[in-house]
Scaffold this motif. Structure first.
Motif, PDB file in Angstrom:
ATOM      1  N   ALA A   8       0.869  -1.177   0.000  1.00 29.71           N
ATOM      2  CA  ALA A   8       0.000   0.000   0.000  1.00 29.71           C
ATOM      3  C   ALA A   8       0.906   1.227   0.000  1.00 29.71           C
ATOM      4  O   ALA A   8       1.682   1.431   0.915  1.00 29.71           O
ATOM      5  N   THR A   9       0.786   2.040  -1.026  1.00 31.00           N
ATOM      6  CA  THR A   9       1.761   3.108  -1.205  1.00 31.00           C
ATOM      7  C   THR A   9       1.338   4.433  -0.596  1.00 31.00           C
ATOM      8  O   THR A   9       2.188   5.253  -0.283  1.00 31.00           O
ATOM      9  N   THR A  10       0.071   4.659  -0.416  1.00 33.32           N
ATOM     10  CA  THR A  10      -0.355   5.945   0.129  1.00 33.32           C
ATOM     11  C   THR A  10      -0.972   5.750   1.504  1.00 33.32           C
ATOM     12  O   THR A  10      -1.385   4.646   1.874  1.00 33.32           O
ATOM     13  N   THR A  11      -1.047   6.826   2.229  1.00 32.21           N
ATOM     14  CA  THR A  11      -1.687   6.797   3.551  1.00 32.21           C
ATOM     15  C   THR A  11      -3.130   6.341   3.426  1.00 32.21           C
ATOM     16  O   THR A  11      -3.607   5.552   4.238  1.00 32.21           O
ATOM     17  N   GLU A  12      -3.817   6.818   2.404  1.00 29.43           N
ATOM     18  CA  GLU A  12      -5.220   6.442   2.196  1.00 29.43           C
ATOM     19  C   GLU A  12      -5.349   4.942   1.941  1.00 29.43           C
ATOM     20  O   GLU A  12      -6.270   4.304   2.448  1.00 29.43           O
ATOM     21  N   GLU A  13      -4.436   4.391   1.167  1.00 30.54           N
ATOM     22  CA  GLU A  13      -4.482   2.951   0.894  1.00 30.54           C
ATOM     23  C   GLU A  13      -4.208   2.147   2.161  1.00 30.54           C
ATOM     24  O   GLU A  13      -4.872   1.142   2.415  1.00 30.54           O
ATOM     25  N   ARG A  14      -3.245   2.599   2.948  1.00 31.89           N
ATOM     26  CA  ARG A  14      -2.942   1.897   4.200  1.00 31.89           C
ATOM     27  C   ARG A  14      -4.135   1.974   5.161  1.00 31.89           C
ATOM     28  O   ARG A  14      -4.484   0.996   5.811  1.00 31.89           O
ATOM     29  N   GLN A  15      -4.756   3.151   5.205  1.00 32.43           N
ATOM     30  CA  GLN A  15      -5.907   3.299   6.091  1.00 32.43           C
ATOM     31  C   GLN A  15      -7.080   2.441   5.609  1.00 32.43           C
ATOM     32  O   GLN A  15      -7.774   1.818   6.422  1.00 32.43           O
TER      33      GLN A  15
END
Length: 135
Positions: A8-15
């Motif tokens: 997951a490359t972005t904060t949004e994807e990780r969240q």
């Protein structure tokens, strides 16, 4: 289970990944948000912030809780079919109040009710006389 995904490359994807993990954990922990959060390594407060700020996440959480109610209802009905008295009593107290299966009576009245009125009715229902010493 880790809440971070190296892919997951972005904060949004990780969240988004963490939210999905939380919801899955919530199912496994029978709706206990604290235990679900611990299981994926986040705080309970973080989960509730997501719930407050993300209506889709909140709706999915609510769906899980509704599903758990359905699950419990099925188990209750299975117990009833097996003759488990406690389950039968519980069901009747919840669903057959109109037939007299109640724990307690709720009595509502309107108007003023005084101690004198209550005693007068009590005396009428008994012997029709006031007790000795009553005025």
């Amino acid at each position: 289970m880790s809440t971070t995904d190296p892919l997951a490359t972005t904060t949004e994807e990780r969240q988004a990944k963490s939210k999905a993990q939380f919801l899955e954990s919530l199912k496994l922990k029978f709706g206990n948000a604290t235990e679900a959060a611990k299981a994926i390594g986040i705080t309970r407060q973080a989960a509730y912030l997501w719930r407050r700020d993300d209506s889709v996440f909140a709706a999915e959480w609510d769906d899980i809780l509704e599903g758990l109610k359905d699950f419990a209802s099925i188990k209750l009905l299975l117990n009833i079919s097996r003759g488990k008295e406690a389950s039968i009593f519980f069901f009747l107290k919840c669903r057959a109040k109109d037939r007299g299966y109640i724990e307690r009576m709720d009595i509502n009245h309107s108007g003023k009710l005084s101690l004198e009125d209550v005693l007068a009715e009590s005396w009428k229902a008994g012997t029709g006389k006031k007790p000795d010493g009553a005025t």
